[in-house]
Write a protein that holds these residues in place. Structure first.
Motif, PDB file in Angstrom:
ATOM      1  N   GLY A 146       0.810  -1.214   0.000  1.00  0.00           N
ATOM      2  CA  GLY A 146       0.000   0.000   0.000  1.00  0.00           C
ATOM      3  C   GLY A 146       0.835   1.252   0.000  1.00  0.00           C
ATOM      4  O   GLY A 146       0.533   2.225  -0.699  1.00  0.00           O
ATOM      5  N   ALA A 147       1.934   1.265   0.770  1.00  0.00           N
ATOM      6  CA  ALA A 147       2.784   2.449   0.854  1.00  0.00           C
ATOM      7  C   ALA A 147       3.461   2.737  -0.482  1.00  0.00           C
ATOM      8  O   ALA A 147       3.583   3.893  -0.894  1.00  0.00           O
ATOM      9  CB  ALA A 147       3.831   2.260   1.949  1.00  0.00           C
ATOM     10  N   THR A 148       3.892   1.687  -1.155  1.00  0.00           N
ATOM     11  CA  THR A 148       4.523   1.887  -2.458  1.00  0.00           C
ATOM     12  C   THR A 148       3.512   2.417  -3.470  1.00  0.00           C
ATOM     13  O   THR A 148       3.814   3.314  -4.262  1.00  0.00           O
ATOM     14  CB  THR A 148       5.132   0.572  -2.968  1.00  0.00           C
ATOM     15  N   CYS A 149       2.313   1.862  -3.438  1.00  0.00           N
ATOM     16  CA  CYS A 149       1.266   2.345  -4.340  1.00  0.00           C
ATOM     17  C   CYS A 149       0.981   3.820  -4.084  1.00  0.00           C
ATOM     18  O   CYS A 149       0.791   4.607  -5.022  1.00  0.00           O
ATOM     19  CB  CYS A 149      -0.011   1.524  -4.146  1.00  0.00           C
ATOM     20  N   GLN A 150       0.952   4.214  -2.808  1.00  0.00           N
ATOM     21  CA  GLN A 150       0.687   5.607  -2.474  1.00  0.00           C
ATOM     22  C   GLN A 150       1.791   6.509  -3.006  1.00  0.00           C
ATOM     23  O   GLN A 150       1.536   7.588  -3.561  1.00  0.00           O
ATOM     24  CB  GLN A 150       0.563   5.764  -0.954  1.00  0.00           C
ATOM     25  N   ALA A 151       3.033   6.064  -2.852  1.00  0.00           N
ATOM     26  CA  ALA A 151       4.157   6.874  -3.321  1.00  0.00           C
ATOM     27  C   ALA A 151       4.140   7.033  -4.839  1.00  0.00           C
ATOM     28  O   ALA A 151       4.598   8.038  -5.374  1.00  0.00           O
ATOM     29  CB  ALA A 151       5.471   6.240  -2.877  1.00  0.00           C
ATOM     30  N   LEU A 152       3.589   6.050  -5.523  1.00  0.00           N
ATOM     31  CA  LEU A 152       3.551   6.084  -6.977  1.00  0.00           C
ATOM     32  C   LEU A 152       2.251   6.666  -7.513  1.00  0.00           C
ATOM     33  O   LEU A 152       2.050   6.734  -8.728  1.00  0.00           O
ATOM     34  CB  LEU A 152       3.736   4.670  -7.543  1.00  0.00           C
ATOM     35  N   GLY A 153       1.374   7.029  -6.584  1.00  0.00           N
ATOM     36  CA  GLY A 153       0.103   7.583  -7.013  1.00  0.00           C
ATOM     37  C   GLY A 153      -0.840   6.549  -7.585  1.00  0.00           C
ATOM     38  O   GLY A 153      -1.727   6.866  -8.382  1.00  0.00           O
ATOM     39  N   SER A 181       6.992  -2.716  -9.177  1.00  0.00           N
ATOM     40  CA  SER A 181       7.645  -3.878  -8.579  1.00  0.00           C
ATOM     41  C   SER A 181       9.087  -3.561  -8.188  1.00  0.00           C
ATOM     42  O   SER A 181       9.563  -3.955  -7.109  1.00  0.00           O
ATOM     43  CB  SER A 181       7.612  -5.052  -9.560  1.00  0.00           C
ATOM     44  N   LEU A 182       9.788  -2.821  -9.039  1.00  0.00           N
ATOM     45  CA  LEU A 182      11.169  -2.447  -8.728  1.00  0.00           C
ATOM     46  C   LEU A 182      11.219  -1.490  -7.533  1.00  0.00           C
ATOM     47  O   LEU A 182      12.123  -1.586  -6.691  1.00  0.00           O
ATOM     48  CB  LEU A 182      11.827  -1.806  -9.943  1.00  0.00           C
ATOM     49  N   CYS A 183      10.254  -0.571  -7.464  1.00  0.00           N
ATOM     50  CA  CYS A 183      10.205   0.343  -6.311  1.00  0.00           C
ATOM     51  C   CYS A 183       9.984  -0.430  -5.016  1.00  0.00           C
ATOM     52  O   CYS A 183      10.615  -0.152  -3.994  1.00  0.00           O
ATOM     53  CB  CYS A 183       9.095   1.374  -6.505  1.00  0.00           C
ATOM     54  N   GLU A 184       9.082  -1.390  -5.064  1.00  0.00           N
ATOM     55  CA  GLU A 184       8.830  -2.207  -3.867  1.00  0.00           C
ATOM     56  C   GLU A 184      10.080  -2.989  -3.486  1.00  0.00           C
ATOM     57  O   GLU A 184      10.416  -3.124  -2.311  1.00  0.00           O
ATOM     58  CB  GLU A 184       7.674  -3.167  -4.138  1.00  0.00           C
ATOM     59  N   ALA A 185      10.789  -3.496  -4.487  1.00  0.00           N
ATOM     60  CA  ALA A 185      12.012  -4.244  -4.210  1.00  0.00           C
ATOM     61  C   ALA A 185      13.053  -3.352  -3.537  1.00  0.00           C
ATOM     62  O   ALA A 185      13.755  -3.782  -2.614  1.00  0.00           O
ATOM     63  CB  ALA A 185      12.571  -4.828  -5.506  1.00  0.00           C
ATOM     64  N   VAL A 186      13.156  -2.104  -3.999  1.00  0.00           N
ATOM     65  CA  VAL A 186      14.095  -1.164  -3.383  1.00  0.00           C
ATOM     66  C   VAL A 186      13.733  -0.940  -1.924  1.00  0.00           C
ATOM     67  O   VAL A 186      14.596  -0.952  -1.041  1.00  0.00           O
ATOM     68  CB  VAL A 186      14.089   0.180  -4.145  1.00  0.00           C
ATOM     69  N   SER A 187      12.455  -0.723  -1.653  1.00  0.00           N
ATOM     70  CA  SER A 187      12.015  -0.478  -0.285  1.00  0.00           C
ATOM     71  C   SER A 187      12.318  -1.669   0.631  1.00  0.00           C
ATOM     72  O   SER A 187      12.792  -1.511   1.746  1.00  0.00           O
ATOM     73  CB  SER A 187      10.512  -0.172  -0.272  1.00  0.00           C
ATOM     74  N   ARG A 188      12.041  -2.877   0.139  1.00  0.00           N
ATOM     75  CA  ARG A 188      12.308  -4.082   0.947  1.00  0.00           C
ATOM     76  C   ARG A 188      13.804  -4.267   1.150  1.00  0.00           C
ATOM     77  O   ARG A 188      14.255  -4.671   2.223  1.00  0.00           O
ATOM     78  CB  ARG A 188      11.709  -5.305   0.276  1.00  0.00           C
ATOM     79  N   PHE A 189      14.565  -4.017   0.110  1.00  0.00           N
ATOM     80  CA  PHE A 189      16.016  -4.147   0.213  1.00  0.00           C
ATOM     81  C   PHE A 189      16.557  -3.172   1.258  1.00  0.00           C
ATOM     82  O   PHE A 189      17.426  -3.513   2.065  1.00  0.00           O
ATOM     83  CB  PHE A 189      16.655  -3.878  -1.145  1.00  0.00           C
ATOM     84  N   ALA A 190      16.029  -1.949   1.253  1.00  0.00           N
ATOM     85  CA  ALA A 190      16.477  -0.951   2.226  1.00  0.00           C
ATOM     86  C   ALA A 190      16.156  -1.380   3.651  1.00  0.00           C
ATOM     87  O   ALA A 190      16.975  -1.247   4.559  1.00  0.00           O
ATOM     88  CB  ALA A 190      15.819   0.399   1.919  1.00  0.00           C
ATOM     89  N   ALA A 191      14.964  -1.924   3.847  1.00  0.00           N
ATOM     90  CA  ALA A 191      14.533  -2.311   5.188  1.00  0.00           C
ATOM     91  C   ALA A 191      15.295  -3.517   5.726  1.00  0.00           C
ATOM     92  O   ALA A 191      15.447  -3.677   6.939  1.00  0.00           O
ATOM     93  CB  ALA A 191      13.038  -2.609   5.184  1.00  0.00           C
ATOM     94  N   SER A 192      15.777  -4.366   4.840  1.00  0.00           N
ATOM     95  CA  SER A 192      16.440  -5.599   5.276  1.00  0.00           C
ATOM     96  C   SER A 192      17.959  -5.517   5.203  1.00  0.00           C
ATOM     97  O   SER A 192      18.642  -6.516   5.431  1.00  0.00           O
ATOM     98  CB  SER A 192      15.969  -6.765   4.395  1.00  0.00           C
ATOM     99  N   TYR A 193      18.486  -4.343   4.882  1.00  0.00           N
ATOM    100  CA  TYR A 193      19.928  -4.212   4.656  1.00  0.00           C
ATOM    101  C   TYR A 193      20.709  -4.442   5.946  1.00  0.00           C
ATOM    102  O   TYR A 193      20.617  -3.679   6.897  1.00  0.00           O
ATOM    103  CB  TYR A 193      20.244  -2.822   4.110  1.00  0.00           C
ATOM    104  N   ALA A 194      21.473  -5.531   5.955  1.00  0.00           N
ATOM    105  CA  ALA A 194      22.310  -5.889   7.109  1.00  0.00           C
ATOM    106  C   ALA A 194      21.491  -5.792   8.397  1.00  0.00           C
ATOM    107  O   ALA A 194      20.350  -6.212   8.448  1.00  0.00           O
ATOM    108  CB  ALA A 194      23.547  -5.002   7.152  1.00  0.00           C
TER     109      ALA A 194
END
Length: 346
Positions: A246-253, A297-310
């Motif tokens: 939902g957050a990614t969808c909101q950011a992308l409008g 999908s790529l935006c969501e992947a970036v967000s998940r990658f950021a949250a799980s980084y190390a």
């Protein structure tokens, strides 16, 4: 091998411990599987029963085309589907090994022992606990009944010396078709081969990778399963496309309903996984601008990658630069200013 007692039954296993179909090879001589008949199939595919093919590989192709048409998108490294349950003398050192493959069963043998021509084995139609499953191709050469051992051994040596110990002959022209390109790609935009991996590939749930044959969307690992015949099981990964929250969808409008679809699952093998950083930049800069689904999908992947980084989350901007292999001075897309780990929710 000299097959005694039972006919040459071959079971086809695809993604399940239960055989997909049962085949009967009516004649096998040395390195060739001859006329093959389909004798058992699920009731929904009863029309295949008693159908005959000129060779085993053709039967495998015919059955898979009818029952598992997606097989043509498999990679060449997938395990063989044709297995035989055998009892008898099977020294590992004498089993035929295979080098380059040109089909499900075809290819050039890199190692063949003439002594294998003297071994007696019995084939079981179904496992009875006295033998083991063996890929069909490693049992070659097959010696016709009644041929003396010394004659069989010399015959195999002669075939090896002449380079005729490969299935379908030395110059096999009956190649299987190349895997069908993923939808949405063309010959001009086919991703380059993945780099040779020098490190361990992790397969924990939630990890994201690209899988070229599944198209451009990044995929996440949902679970792992064991497939294949008993005693020769191998691990496969159940994966599905990374869908925007939902957050990614909101950011992308986009509408929040865009985050509620059920993504299709697909089973892949570990050797098909491609690191996110090997594909992300190319897909983002070349295709995502004109493909809303891919961009989300790529935006969501970036967000998940950021949250799980190390052990400590990083910003979405940092995650984007890492995946796209950009310098710190590279401007990041506007949507990443709000796509930070603390803003994400399921």
């Amino acid at each position: 091998m000299v097959v005694v007692v039972d006919p040459l039954y071959v079971s086809l296993f695809v993604d399940d411990p239960t055989p997909l179909a049962m085949l009967l090879v009516h004649d096998a001589a040395y390195f060739q599987f001859g006329t093959t008949e389909v004798i058992e199939t699920p009731s929904a595919h009863a029309h295949l029963r008693h159908k005959k093919y000129s060779h085993l590989n053709g039967a495998c192709v015919g059955v898979l085309d009818d029952m598992k048409p997606s097989w043509r998108t498999w990679t060449r490294g997938d395990p063989h589907v044709a297995w035989v349950y055998v009892v008898g003398e099977l020294p590992q050192s004498e089993l035929s090994s295979q080098g380059a493959r040109t089909g499900l069963l075809d290819g050039q043998h890199s190692s063949v022992s003439p002594l294998a021509a003297t071994r007696r084995i019995s084939v079981r139609r179904s496992p009875d606990g006295t033998g083991r499953w063996v890929p069909a191709h490693v049992l070659r050469p097959f010696v016709p009944p009644g041929v003396p051992d010394n004659v069989a051994v010399q015959r195999v040596r002669d075939l090896i010396a002449k380079g005729q110990h490969h299935s379908r002959g030395k110059n096999n022209k009956r190649l299987l078709p190349e895997p069908i390109p993923p939808s949405g790609t063309s010959s001009g935009s086919t991703p380059p081969p993945a780099k040779r991996r020098a490190t361990k590939i992790h397969t924990k749930e939630g990890l994201m990778y690209f899988v070229d044959r599944l198209g451009p969307l990044p995929h996440e690992i949902v679970r792992t399963e064991m497939r294949g015949p008993p005693g020769n099981a191998y691990k496969v990964l159940c994966m599905r496309p990374v869908e925007p929250t939902g957050a990614t969808c909101q950011a992308l409008g986009r509408s929040s309903t865009d985050a509620t679809s059920v993504a299709p699952e697909a089973f892949v093998q570990k050797n098909e996984l491609v690191y996110m950083s090997e594909r992300f930049g190319q897909l983002w800069f070349e295709r995502a601008k004109d493909d809303r689904l891919l961009r989300a999908s790529l935006c969501e992947a970036v967000s998940r990658f950021a949250a799980s980084y190390a052990k400590h989350p990083i910003s979405a901007e940092q995650a984007f630069r890492s995946l796209a292999k950009c310098s710190d001075a590279t401007p990041t897309p506007d949507e990443f200013s709000v796509l930070n780990p603390e803003t994400q929710s399921d």
